[in-house]
Scaffold this motif. Sequence first.
Motif, PDB file in Angstrom:
ATOM      1  N   ARG A   3      -4.454   5.372  -7.239  1.00  0.00           N
ATOM      2  CA  ARG A   3      -4.456   5.100  -5.806  1.00  0.00           C
ATOM      3  C   ARG A   3      -5.187   3.787  -5.494  1.00  0.00           C
ATOM      4  O   ARG A   3      -4.781   3.029  -4.605  1.00  0.00           O
ATOM      5  N   TYR A   4      -6.279   3.543  -6.204  1.00  0.00           N
ATOM      6  CA  TYR A   4      -6.999   2.288  -5.991  1.00  0.00           C
ATOM      7  C   TYR A   4      -6.192   1.099  -6.491  1.00  0.00           C
ATOM      8  O   TYR A   4      -6.225   0.018  -5.907  1.00  0.00           O
ATOM      9  N   ALA A  21       0.859  -1.188   0.000  1.00  0.00           N
ATOM     10  CA  ALA A  21       0.000   0.000   0.000  1.00  0.00           C
ATOM     11  C   ALA A  21       0.894   1.236   0.000  1.00  0.00           C
ATOM     12  O   ALA A  21       2.104   1.142   0.208  1.00  0.00           O
ATOM     13  N   ASN A  22       0.271   2.383  -0.195  1.00  0.00           N
ATOM     14  CA  ASN A  22       0.996   3.657  -0.129  1.00  0.00           C
ATOM     15  C   ASN A  22       0.012   4.727   0.332  1.00  0.00           C
ATOM     16  O   ASN A  22      -1.010   4.967  -0.312  1.00  0.00           O
ATOM     17  N   ASP A  23       0.341   5.369   1.466  1.00  0.00           N
ATOM     18  CA  ASP A  23      -0.589   6.313   2.089  1.00  0.00           C
ATOM     19  C   ASP A  23      -0.208   7.774   1.818  1.00  0.00           C
ATOM     20  O   ASP A  23      -0.369   8.637   2.681  1.00  0.00           O
ATOM     21  N   GLN A  51      -5.038  -6.534  -4.153  1.00  0.00           N
ATOM     22  CA  GLN A  51      -5.403  -7.476  -3.097  1.00  0.00           C
ATOM     23  C   GLN A  51      -6.375  -8.522  -3.630  1.00  0.00           C
ATOM     24  O   GLN A  51      -6.231  -9.725  -3.364  1.00  0.00           O
ATOM     25  N   TYR A  85      -6.999   7.125  -0.567  1.00  0.00           N
ATOM     26  CA  TYR A  85      -6.401   6.083   0.265  1.00  0.00           C
ATOM     27  C   TYR A  85      -7.400   5.550   1.284  1.00  0.00           C
ATOM     28  O   TYR A  85      -7.581   4.327   1.409  1.00  0.00           O
ATOM     29  N   ASN A 125      -3.591   0.527  -3.716  1.00  0.00           N
ATOM     30  CA  ASN A 125      -4.041   0.220  -2.361  1.00  0.00           C
ATOM     31  C   ASN A 125      -5.141  -0.826  -2.235  1.00  0.00           C
ATOM     32  O   ASN A 125      -5.378  -1.320  -1.128  1.00  0.00           O
ATOM     33  N   LEU A 126      -5.793  -1.185  -3.336  1.00  0.00           N
ATOM     34  CA  LEU A 126      -6.920  -2.104  -3.225  1.00  0.00           C
ATOM     35  C   LEU A 126      -6.939  -3.188  -4.295  1.00  0.00           C
ATOM     36  O   LEU A 126      -7.026  -4.373  -3.972  1.00  0.00           O
ATOM     37  N   SER A 164      -6.430  -0.368   7.386  1.00  0.00           N
ATOM     38  CA  SER A 164      -5.859   0.844   7.976  1.00  0.00           C
ATOM     39  C   SER A 164      -6.864   1.451   8.940  1.00  0.00           C
ATOM     40  O   SER A 164      -8.071   1.480   8.671  1.00  0.00           O
ATOM     41  N   LYS A 171      -8.897   1.758   1.553  1.00  0.00           N
ATOM     42  CA  LYS A 171      -8.654   0.931   2.729  1.00  0.00           C
ATOM     43  C   LYS A 171      -9.961   0.500   3.400  1.00  0.00           C
ATOM     44  O   LYS A 171     -10.054  -0.612   3.940  1.00  0.00           O
TER      45      LYS A 171
END
Length: 255
Positions: free
Chosen positions: A117-118, A99-101, A125, A162, A121-122, A149, A166
Motif C-alpha cells: 500500500r505504501y 494512488a489506490n484507496d 511520489q 492508505y 500510495n507514497l 487526500s 496519504k
Amino acid sequence: MQDEIATYPSLAGRSVLVTGGGSGIGAEIVRQFARQGSKVAFIDIDRDASTALVDEITAAGRLAAFHECDLKDIGALRRTVAGIEQEQGAVTILINNAANDERHDMFEVTPEYWDERYAVNLRHQFFAAQAVAPGMKAAGGGAIVNMGSISWMVGQGGMPAYTSAKAAILGLTRSLARDLGPDNIRSVCVVPGWIMTQRQIDKWLTPEAEADLMKSQCLKRKLTPLDVARTVLFYASEEARGCTGQAYIVDAGWR
C-alpha cells in the motif's frame, strides 16, 4: 464548461509528467494540460484506458503520450522518466497523482500488504520527484504537485495503510519544498475531497453516503475531477510562483 477554464500562458510548451493519468482525476489532469498546449506524458498500468484517453485527446487535435509502467517498480519508474525526458525535454512539471484507496480491515493487514500500500500510495511520489529534480534544476526551476487526500483529515477509517500514506504526503511536500526551493523548484500538495470519479461512483456512492456528504460539505454539489484539475493547473503555473510547501484543499468545505 470547457471554455470557462482559465488559460495559463506559462503552461504552453512545458514538459509535464502525470502519474496515474489513465483514468479518474489523473485523466482529467492530462486532458487539461493537453488543452493548455503542454507537452504532457502520463504513466499508468491500465493500457486499455490509457490508449483510449490518448485517442480522445488526439481526436480533439491535442497531444498526450502514454507510458506503461508499474510505479511500484522504482527501477522501471526511473527508466520511464529518463525516456520521457529524452522525448520531450526535462520535466518541469510533475503531478504525483497515482494512488489506490482500496478499503482494508486493520486486523487483516499483513506486513506485506502494508508495504504494498505504501509502494502504491507514497513511495513513488518521492522517487518520481528525485528523478525529475536534476532536470528541473538545469531548466531553472519547476513545480511538483503531490496529490493528497482528505480521508485522514476527516478521520476516515477502514483503510489505515492508505490514510497514513496519504498523511505522509504533506510531510514529503514540505520536505521537498525546503530541499528544492534554492533551485527554484516548488512543491505543493493538492488535497481532494470526495471526487466523483467513475470508480468512486461504482464502488461507494450510495444515496445514504451522498446525503451524508451533502450535510458535511458547505457547497451542496458533488465534486468532479475537473474541480481538482483546475486547481492543479493553477499551482503548476507561474501564477502560483510564490506558493510552495503548503496543502491546498479541494473538498467543497467538507473539512
